[in-house]
Write a protein that holds these residues in place. Structure first.
Motif: not given
Length: 106
Positions: A1-16
């Motif tokens: 679960m924590a890995k999925k959230i971290t991956t999602m946050l990294m994707a959002v930061i990258f796109v931004t």
């Protein structure tokens, strides 16, 4: 679960970050009208962006020239003599807003 959230946050930061850099990299094209010594006169196509102003350092022609003067859509850029000598009249030149000071060489 924590890995999925971290991956999602990294994707959002990258796109931004990509969206911000895409917005900041505004370009305008023009045609070289005259080359005289270290000065290159470019006639810009379309509207002149607000970052194109006298005294500003920009990116153009594989260098970082300074805008010496402006008259309507005609812009005079100062390159080093060696870079200006390589620029041909009637060639298309792309001008881009500079993010800061860049070295032009010796």
């Amino acid at each position: 679960m924590a890995k999925k959230i971290t991956t999602m946050l990294m994707a959002v930061i990258f796109v931004t970050c990509m969206a911000v850099s895409a917005i900041a990299a505004e370009k305008v094209n023009g045609k070289v009208a005259k080359v005289s010594g270290d000065k290159v006169t470019v006639i810009l196509e379309g509207a002149v962006p607000p970052w194109v102003k006298k005294g500003a350092t920009i990116k153009a022609g594989n260098g970082a020239p300074k805008i010496m003067s402006m008259k309507g859509n005609e812009v005079v850029l100062r390159f080093s003599r060696s870079k200006a000598a390589k620029i041909k009249v009637d060639s298309v030149m792309s001008l881009e807003e500079s993010e800061g000071e860049e070295l032009q060489g010796c």
